[in-house]
Motif scaffolding. Structure first.
Motif, PDB file in Angstrom:
ATOM      1  N   ALA A 187       0.724  -0.993  -0.150  1.00 58.69           N
ATOM      2  CA  ALA A 187      -0.085   0.592  -0.127  1.00 58.69           C
ATOM      3  C   ALA A 187       0.899   1.584  -0.001  1.00 58.69           C
ATOM      4  O   ALA A 187       0.143   2.738  -0.051  1.00 58.69           O
ATOM      5  N   THR A 188       2.404   0.869   0.466  1.00 54.56           N
ATOM      6  CA  THR A 188       3.610   2.458   0.114  1.00 54.56           C
ATOM      7  C   THR A 188       3.083   2.867  -0.486  1.00 54.56           C
ATOM      8  O   THR A 188       3.268   4.325  -1.286  1.00 54.56           O
ATOM      9  N   ILE A 189       3.807   2.447  -2.337  1.00 53.15           N
ATOM     10  CA  ILE A 189       3.575   2.934  -3.846  1.00 53.15           C
ATOM     11  C   ILE A 189       2.723   2.676  -4.177  1.00 53.15           C
ATOM     12  O   ILE A 189       2.143   1.478  -3.925  1.00 53.15           O
ATOM     13  N   PRO A 190       1.832   3.843  -5.284  1.00 49.05           N
ATOM     14  CA  PRO A 190       0.742   3.620  -5.809  1.00 49.05           C
ATOM     15  C   PRO A 190       1.457   2.742  -7.329  1.00 49.05           C
ATOM     16  O   PRO A 190       2.658   2.490  -8.247  1.00 49.05           O
ATOM     17  N   LEU A 220      11.572   8.450  -2.967  1.00 52.37           N
ATOM     18  CA  LEU A 220      10.413   7.864  -2.962  1.00 52.37           C
ATOM     19  C   LEU A 220       9.227   8.576  -1.938  1.00 52.37           C
ATOM     20  O   LEU A 220       8.305   8.548  -2.501  1.00 52.37           O
ATOM     21  N   ASN A 221       9.883   9.638  -1.403  1.00 51.89           N
ATOM     22  CA  ASN A 221       8.587   9.807  -0.670  1.00 51.89           C
ATOM     23  C   ASN A 221       8.601  11.265  -1.114  1.00 51.89           C
ATOM     24  O   ASN A 221       7.626  11.976  -1.851  1.00 51.89           O
ATOM     25  N   ARG A 277       0.297  11.587  -4.022  1.00 53.79           N
ATOM     26  CA  ARG A 277       0.326  10.045  -2.941  1.00 53.79           C
ATOM     27  C   ARG A 277       0.841  10.114  -1.738  1.00 53.79           C
ATOM     28  O   ARG A 277       1.362   8.731  -1.720  1.00 53.79           O
ATOM     29  N   ALA A 278       0.701  11.244  -0.749  1.00 59.02           N
ATOM     30  CA  ALA A 278       2.002  11.144  -0.255  1.00 59.02           C
ATOM     31  C   ALA A 278       1.724   9.914   1.030  1.00 59.02           C
ATOM     32  O   ALA A 278       0.118  10.079   1.291  1.00 59.02           O
ATOM     33  N   LEU A 295       2.922  22.721  -1.209  1.00 60.53           N
ATOM     34  CA  LEU A 295       3.499  23.740  -0.549  1.00 60.53           C
ATOM     35  C   LEU A 295       4.654  21.408   0.239  1.00 60.53           C
ATOM     36  O   LEU A 295       5.815  21.611   0.530  1.00 60.53           O
ATOM     37  N   ALA A 296       3.749  20.769   0.544  1.00 62.19           N
ATOM     38  CA  ALA A 296       4.490  19.634   0.639  1.00 62.19           C
ATOM     39  C   ALA A 296       5.159  19.354   0.428  1.00 62.19           C
ATOM     40  O   ALA A 296       5.858  18.307   0.613  1.00 62.19           O
TER      41      ALA A 296
END
Length: 298
Positions: free
Chosen positions: A37-40, A169-170, A178-179, A264-265
């Motif tokens: 679920a971490t990476i789309p 990656l982040n 997708r954060a 901004l993120a």
């Protein structure tokens, strides 16, 4: 053929270790977490992420050809596989890129990262991780240089590779909207691990310098030495820059990205990745520039 200047050889070593380490670290994370679920599984995200990882590795391999003691291309690397860690590192990095091709076909071509496609991703991740280990062993096996041949070099290379990959990656996840908190958590965990290892490494080489009787010794020589040295005063200043760019600023920006507005993120996460990459370049400059000063007095 004209001799390559020491500064150019130093630059090639820095670019090789920094770029290939970042690309391999990102490839490891993509292969391990892509089906979770971490990476789309979005095709465009896959194209951007794999493109960045493989592009960084390719850039590192281009610099690898100019590294002091390089085996002379891929075929030379295969010929010297048994005797040269530098040959192994280049061959493994190239193999990791090749192994990721089927994974890229499944992800980008079909939008799938499960099943057999994931097996290719894991295989590429394993090869990428082993490639970073081989790169670290290029220096960890040079016994005349205590700043390289010690127990901190290999885990430090691995930790910094994972940290750099986590930063990018982040950043990509934020850019694609997708954060996820668990991606930021990976950044924080790898950051503190890399910081701990780097501090222990710096304390180790400082203790070597301060050892009685070492001030009168000649700097150690190796077969492909880069005669480029950083004096003690400049090294202290560069360590501060490395700490700020590699650890302090990425931590602040990553934490800020968790609570900021999406646009901004994304800027904060991207700035954290760029800062970390700049910090790794300075860290590698110190790694090579302080190596031949291991016999100097503090």
């Amino acid at each position: 053929m004209a001799a390559i200047p020491d500064r150019q050889r130093m630059g090639a070593a820095i670019l090789f270790t920094a770029a290939s380490g970042t690309g391999c670290g990102l490839l490891v994370l993509l292969g391990v977490f892509a089906s979770g679920a971490t990476i789309p599984s979005d095709r465009w995200f896959g194209a951007a992420a794999l493109g960045l990882a493989l592009g960084a590795i390719a850039l590192g391999l281009a610099a690898w050809r100019h590294h002091p003691g390089h085996p002379g291309g891929v075929f030379g690397a295969l010929a010297q596989w048994r005797s040269s860690w530098l040959a192994r590192s280049g061959a493994l990095a190239a193999t990791a890129c090749a192994a990721s091709s089927p994974f890229a076909v499944g992800w980008i071509g079909y939008g799938e990262v499960d099943g057999n496609w994931r097996a290719f991703g894991i295989a590429a991740a394993v090869l990428a991780g082993v490639a970073v280990h081989a790169t670290a062993m290029v220096y960890a096996t040079v016994e005349p240089v205590p700043a390289w041949c010690n127990r901190w070099t290999v885990p430090l290379f691995l930790a910094l590779s994972g940290f750099a990959g986590a930063l990018w990656l982040n950043a990509l996840l934020h850019v694609f909207g997708r954060a996820r908190p668990d991606a930021a958590l990976i950044v924080v965990l790898t950051l503190f691990l890399a910081f701990y290892l780097k501090r222990r490494y710096w304390r180790f080489i400082d203790a070597v310098r301060a050892a009685p009787g070492r001030a009168d010794e000649e700097p150690p020589r190796v077969a492909w030495e880069m005669d480029y040295r950083i004096d003690r005063e400049r090294a202290i200043r560069l360590r501060r820059y490395a700490f700020a760019l590699l650890f302090a600023l990425p931590l602040v920006l990553t934490m800020a990205a968790m609570e900021a507005a999406p646009w901004l993120a994304a800027l904060a996460a991207l700035a954290a990745a760029l800062s970390g990459s700049a910090g790794i370049v300075i860290e590698r400059l110190l790694f090579f520039g302080e190596a031949d000063r291991g016999a100097d007095a503090a």
